[in-house]
Structures are given as structure tokens and as C-alpha cells.
Design a protein around this motif. Structure first.
Motif, short mmCIF file in Angstrom:
data_model
loop_
_atom_site.label_atom_id
_atom_site.label_comp_id
_atom_site.label_asym_id
_atom_site.label_seq_id
_atom_site.Cartn_x
_atom_site.Cartn_y
_atom_site.Cartn_z
N VAL A 13 -44.63 -45.72 -78.47
CA VAL A 13 -44.00 -45.52 -77.16
C VAL A 13 -42.49 -45.61 -77.31
CG1 VAL A 13 -43.72 -46.50 -74.85
CG2 VAL A 13 -45.99 -46.38 -75.90
N TYR A 14 -41.78 -44.60 -76.79
CA TYR A 14 -40.32 -44.57 -76.84
C TYR A 14 -39.70 -44.81 -75.48
CZ TYR A 14 -41.05 -42.84 -81.50
OH TYR A 14 -41.45 -42.72 -82.81
N GLY A 15 -40.51 -44.96 -74.47
CA GLY A 15 -40.00 -45.28 -73.15
C GLY A 15 -41.13 -45.52 -72.18
N GLU A 20 -43.52 -44.07 -58.03
CA GLU A 20 -44.42 -44.45 -56.93
C GLU A 20 -45.52 -45.41 -57.39
OE1 GLU A 20 -45.75 -40.89 -54.98
OE2 GLU A 20 -43.71 -40.22 -54.61
N GLY A 21 -45.12 -46.40 -58.18
CA GLY A 21 -46.03 -47.43 -58.63
C GLY A 21 -46.91 -47.06 -59.81
N GLU A 22 -46.83 -45.82 -60.27
CA GLU A 22 -47.62 -45.42 -61.43
C GLU A 22 -46.75 -45.50 -62.69
OE1 GLU A 22 -50.51 -41.86 -63.10
OE2 GLU A 22 -49.74 -41.74 -61.06
N ARG A 23 -47.30 -46.07 -63.75
CA ARG A 23 -46.58 -46.26 -65.01
C ARG A 23 -46.84 -45.09 -65.95
NH1 ARG A 23 -48.47 -50.83 -65.79
NH2 ARG A 23 -50.20 -50.25 -67.12
N PHE A 24 -45.77 -44.63 -66.59
CA PHE A 24 -45.84 -43.54 -67.55
C PHE A 24 -45.17 -43.96 -68.85
CE2 PHE A 24 -46.00 -41.58 -63.40
CZ PHE A 24 -46.97 -40.61 -63.54
N TYR A 25 -45.61 -43.35 -69.94
CA TYR A 25 -45.09 -43.66 -71.27
C TYR A 25 -44.52 -42.39 -71.91
CZ TYR A 25 -48.01 -47.78 -70.68
OH TYR A 25 -48.59 -48.93 -70.20
N TRP A 26 -43.32 -42.51 -72.49
CA TRP A 26 -42.76 -41.40 -73.27
C TRP A 26 -43.23 -41.56 -74.71
CZ3 TRP A 26 -41.16 -37.63 -70.58
CH2 TRP A 26 -40.37 -37.78 -69.45
N VAL A 27 -43.88 -40.52 -75.24
CA VAL A 27 -44.41 -40.56 -76.61
C VAL A 27 -44.20 -39.21 -77.28
CG1 VAL A 27 -46.20 -42.23 -75.96
CG2 VAL A 27 -46.76 -39.79 -76.01
N GLY A 32 -45.21 -33.08 -85.31
CA GLY A 32 -44.81 -31.69 -85.14
C GLY A 32 -44.52 -31.30 -83.70
N TYR A 33 -44.87 -32.16 -82.74
CA TYR A 33 -44.55 -31.87 -81.34
C TYR A 33 -43.03 -31.91 -81.20
CZ TYR A 33 -44.72 -31.93 -76.25
OH TYR A 33 -44.57 -31.63 -74.91
N GLY A 34 -42.48 -31.02 -80.42
CA GLY A 34 -41.03 -30.81 -80.38
C GLY A 34 -40.24 -31.64 -79.41
N GLY A 35 -40.78 -32.75 -78.94
CA GLY A 35 -40.04 -33.57 -77.98
C GLY A 35 -40.86 -34.77 -77.55
N LEU A 36 -40.53 -35.28 -76.36
CA LEU A 36 -41.28 -36.40 -75.80
C LEU A 36 -42.18 -35.89 -74.68
CD1 LEU A 36 -38.58 -39.22 -75.53
CD2 LEU A 36 -40.30 -38.88 -77.31
N MET A 37 -43.39 -36.42 -74.64
CA MET A 37 -44.35 -36.09 -73.59
C MET A 37 -44.62 -37.35 -72.78
SD MET A 37 -48.29 -34.78 -74.00
CE MET A 37 -47.87 -33.11 -74.43
N SER A 38 -44.85 -37.18 -71.51
CA SER A 38 -45.14 -38.29 -70.61
C SER A 38 -46.66 -38.43 -70.48
CB SER A 38 -44.52 -38.00 -69.24
OG SER A 38 -44.81 -39.02 -68.35
N LEU A 39 -47.15 -39.66 -70.65
CA LEU A 39 -48.57 -39.95 -70.49
C LEU A 39 -48.73 -41.01 -69.41
CD1 LEU A 39 -49.70 -40.34 -74.21
CD2 LEU A 39 -49.85 -38.30 -72.77
N ILE A 67 -37.67 -48.45 -69.24
CA ILE A 67 -37.47 -49.08 -70.54
C ILE A 67 -37.40 -47.93 -71.53
CG2 ILE A 67 -38.48 -50.59 -72.29
CD1 ILE A 67 -39.93 -52.02 -69.95
N LEU A 68 -36.35 -47.89 -72.34
CA LEU A 68 -36.10 -46.72 -73.16
C LEU A 68 -35.65 -47.11 -74.56
CD1 LEU A 68 -35.98 -43.58 -72.95
CD2 LEU A 68 -33.57 -43.84 -72.33
N HIS A 69 -36.03 -46.32 -75.54
CA HIS A 69 -35.56 -46.50 -76.91
C HIS A 69 -34.10 -46.09 -76.97
CE1 HIS A 69 -35.20 -46.05 -81.24
NE2 HIS A 69 -36.38 -46.68 -81.35
#
Length: 96
Positions: A13-15, A20-27, A32-39, A67-69
Motif C-alpha cells: 500500500v502506497y496510500g 464519504e466514510g469509505e476507505r481506499f488504498y493506493w496500490v 508492470g502496471y503503469g501507475g497506482l490503482m485505488s482499491l 496517508i501517503l508514501h
């Protein structure tokens, strides 16, 4: 912090952010994926909940808590847009 989507390999997790109260993760969802995706927290299992010293408290452009890298701070939008230059820069900052 390490999370895992069902049927996928665990990822770093990089962020973390909230909308609206829902938590997401940047990964980076896979090599080979070209960026960060939100989960969404609804779609993952937390494998290791410890936070790296590379993560810090941050306010996004709209003033929301995140929270961010450190390596993603000034290039986050480009990473989300899968900008190849930003991804190369990010990986270089990570020492990968």
C-alpha cells in the motif's frame, strides 16, 4: 501495509484515503502496471496492517485526509493517470 484482492497476489500500500466514510488504498496491483490503482476496503483483505515509516499524514487538494508514501506526494495525480514518466520517477524514488 500489505493488502490482497481475492485471487491476486498481496501488494504494498502506497496510500490510504477516505471518501464519504469509505476507505481506499493506493496500490500497484501487479508487476508492470503503469501507475497506482485505488482499491476499496470492501474488495481486499489486510495481510499486514503495519504502516511503513515512508508513509505520512497528508491533505489532498480538496483538504481531505490521506496517508501517503513520500515518493508519491508531488506526482500522485500522474500516477493515478498511469503516466509512464511519473511511474518511472516513482519507481526510481523507491529504488526499484
Amino acid at each position: 501495509m500489505i493488502v490482497q484482492e481475492t485471487g491476486r497476489e498481496p501488494v504494498t500500500v502506497y496510500g490510504v484515503y477516505w471518501i464519504e466514510g469509505e476507505r481506499f488504498y493506493w496500490v500497484i496491483p501487479y508487476e508492470g502496471y503503469g501507475g497506482l490503482m485505488s482499491l476499496s476496503h470492501k474488495d481486499i483483505s489486510v495481510i499486514d496492517g503495519s504502516l511503513s515509516n515512508d508513509l505520512f499524514f497528508y491533505k489532498d487538494g480538496d483538504g481531505r485526509d490521506m496517508i501517503l508514501h513520500w515518493a508519491a506526494e508531488d506526482i500522485l495525480d500522474d500516477l493515478v493517470d498511469c503516466n509512464p514518466v511519473a511511474m518511472t520517477d516513482f519507481m526510481s524514488r523507491l529504488g526499484v
